[in-house]
Design an enzyme around this catalytic site. Structure first.
Site, PDB file in Angstrom:
ATOM      1  N   ASP A   1       0.863  -1.176   0.000  1.00 18.54           N
ATOM      2  CA  ASP A   1       0.000   0.000   0.000  1.00 18.54           C
ATOM      3  C   ASP A   1       0.904   1.232   0.000  1.00 18.54           C
ATOM      4  O   ASP A   1       2.015   1.168  -0.504  1.00 18.54           O
ATOM      5  CB  ASP A   1      -0.948  -0.030   1.202  1.00 18.54           C
ATOM      6  CG  ASP A   1      -2.279   0.665   0.923  1.00 18.54           C
ATOM      7  OD1 ASP A   1      -2.249   1.872   0.631  1.00 18.54           O
ATOM      8  OD2 ASP A   1      -3.337   0.015   0.999  1.00 18.54           O
TER       9      ASP A   1
ATOM     10  N   HIS B   1       2.297   2.004  -3.155  1.00 16.61           N
ATOM     11  CA  HIS B   1       1.399   2.978  -3.772  1.00 16.61           C
ATOM     12  C   HIS B   1       1.952   4.395  -3.721  1.00 16.61           C
ATOM     13  O   HIS B   1       1.222   5.350  -3.979  1.00 16.61           O
ATOM     14  CB  HIS B   1       0.022   2.918  -3.099  1.00 16.61           C
ATOM     15  CG  HIS B   1      -0.724   1.642  -3.349  1.00 16.61           C
ATOM     16  ND1 HIS B   1      -1.997   1.404  -2.882  1.00 16.61           N
ATOM     17  CD2 HIS B   1      -0.366   0.517  -4.029  1.00 16.61           C
ATOM     18  CE1 HIS B   1      -2.401   0.196  -3.262  1.00 16.61           C
ATOM     19  NE2 HIS B   1      -1.423  -0.362  -3.954  1.00 16.61           N
TER      20      HIS B   1
END
Length: 386
Positions: free
Chosen positions: A211, A234
């Site tokens: 993430d 991310h």
């Protein structure tokens, strides 16, 4: 007793009193990776926290299984220094709480060296194979809540079930020389998350996760991110912001510099939900970043609405202003390397681009602007749409 002898005795007692050492093994911890050492760890903390002067907690070599640890202040100690020479391991099946190792209300704390293994594989597997609502949320590995003057230095975090490090309602926290590892497909395993905190420094760290490498939530102010490697993951995100409620605390005075992104979903991202929640992002500087095959190197997404749930066709009420990008270079994995998708009701303002060079498949990429206003200077590739 002579005055000199009394002074020497007093000095020896003072030294022993102001720099006390506490070994978790002495309080019953077992370094076999199986016996739950939660109780001994908590007893060690209680003794160190109660001591006056400076306290040093030692976690020696070996694997210490700790099912749960809530370490509370305030402490008598001027500072508590935790030295991890071995590793701390968690349980694959989480408890009802969402925090595993949490420090609360401590002023003067350092945690150094060693490794912390969250054993997140079973939780990720459930989330990837089934509806997330059917799975345990998982545990954040290290939480720093309502603390002040904290240093986390040289630790390695492995396979957290949820966030690896979370900082909330704290000030003057430094995270440096840390390494964070989780697979690219591990859900919700943010490297470092910050919220409602100020005076935060994250530096010289290496983050590979599933993430956001770093995420800044509402109320993050006076944040410095310097010399961070991110990938996979991310990217570094401000947000998401504006998810719910009438008003959120803003994010301001953020500097992100000397970063490298490799194979990430995003590079430098600001994301806000398309809702009526009011908030703001202001005074952000992104400088000197290298992109290596990054899908969205520069992106402001004010129409963030995963799965089109609770926010379709709404306009974000988070105001984004005074954001500077300088010296951003490298390769984009998509044709659209610069994407300013701002709110119709609260357009982005004061966006600044300087010396940008982002290419896609050995040619100039593209820029996209919607409801964004600003200026560009220096060499700009792809050409600015501001």
């Amino acid at each position: 007793m002579t005055n000199l002898s009394f002074f020497l005795l007093f000095f020896i007692l003072l030294i022993s009193h102001t720099n006390a050492g506490f070994n978790v093994v002495d309080y019953g911890a077992t370094p076999d990776g199986e016996t739950d050492s939660s109780g001994p760890f908590l007893r060690t903390w209680a003794a160190a926290c109660a001591a006056f002067g400076q306290s040093n907690i030692v976690v020696p070599k070996g694997r210490f299984y700790v099912s749960m640890g809530a370490f509370h202040g305030p402490c008598n100690s001027s500072s508590v220094n935790v030295h991890v020479f071995g590793s701390i391991v968690g349980h694959a099946v989480p408890q009802k709480t969402q925090t595993w190792l949490v420090f609360r209300y401590v002023d003067g704390l350092s945690i150094q060296r060693g490794a912390i293994d969250g054993h997140g594989g079973e939780i990720w597997g459930c989330k990837l194979e089934r509806n997330k609502d059917e799975c345990p949320t998982g545990l954040t590995t290290l939480s720093i809540n309502h603390c002040k003057n904290v240093l986390v230095n040289g630790l390695t975090f492995i396979n957290s079930q949820l966030f690896h490090i979370a900082i909330f309602a704290s000030e003057f926290v430094t995270i440096q020389n840390v390494k964070i590892f989780a697979p690219e497909d591990s859900p919700n395993t943010d490297g470092i998350h910050v919220g409602m905190s100020n005076g935060i420094t994250i530096t010289n760290s290496y983050i590979k996760t599933g993430d956001d490498c770093i995420s800044l939530g509402p109320g993050s102010t006076d944040v410095l991110i310097d010399r961070v490697y991110c990938g996979p993951g991310h990217g570094i995100s401000i947000g998401s912001l504006g998810k719910g409620g009438d008003q959120e605390e803003g994010v301001q005075n953020v500097t992100v510099k000397s970063t490298v992104f490799s194979g990430t979903q995003n590079g430098l991202r600001i994301k806000t939900w398309g809702t009526n929640t009011k908030g703001f992002v202001s005074g952000v500087t992104f400088i000197d970043a290298v992109m290596r095959n990054v899908q969205n190197p520069i992106i402001i997404d004010q129409n963030y609405c995963p799965h089109s749930h609770d926010c379709p066709d709404q306009s974000s009420h988070v105001r984004v202003s005074n954001v500077k990008y300088e010296g951003i270079r490298g390769t984009s994995a998509t044709e659209k390397a610069v994407n300013f998708d701002c709110s119709e009701s609260n357009p982005c303002s004061g966006i600044s681009l300087k010396d940008i060079k982002l290419t896609y498949e050995n040619q100039a990429a593209q820029s996209f602007c919607k409801h964004a206003d600003g200026v560009a200077s220096g060499s700009i590739i792809p050409p600015s749409c501001l």
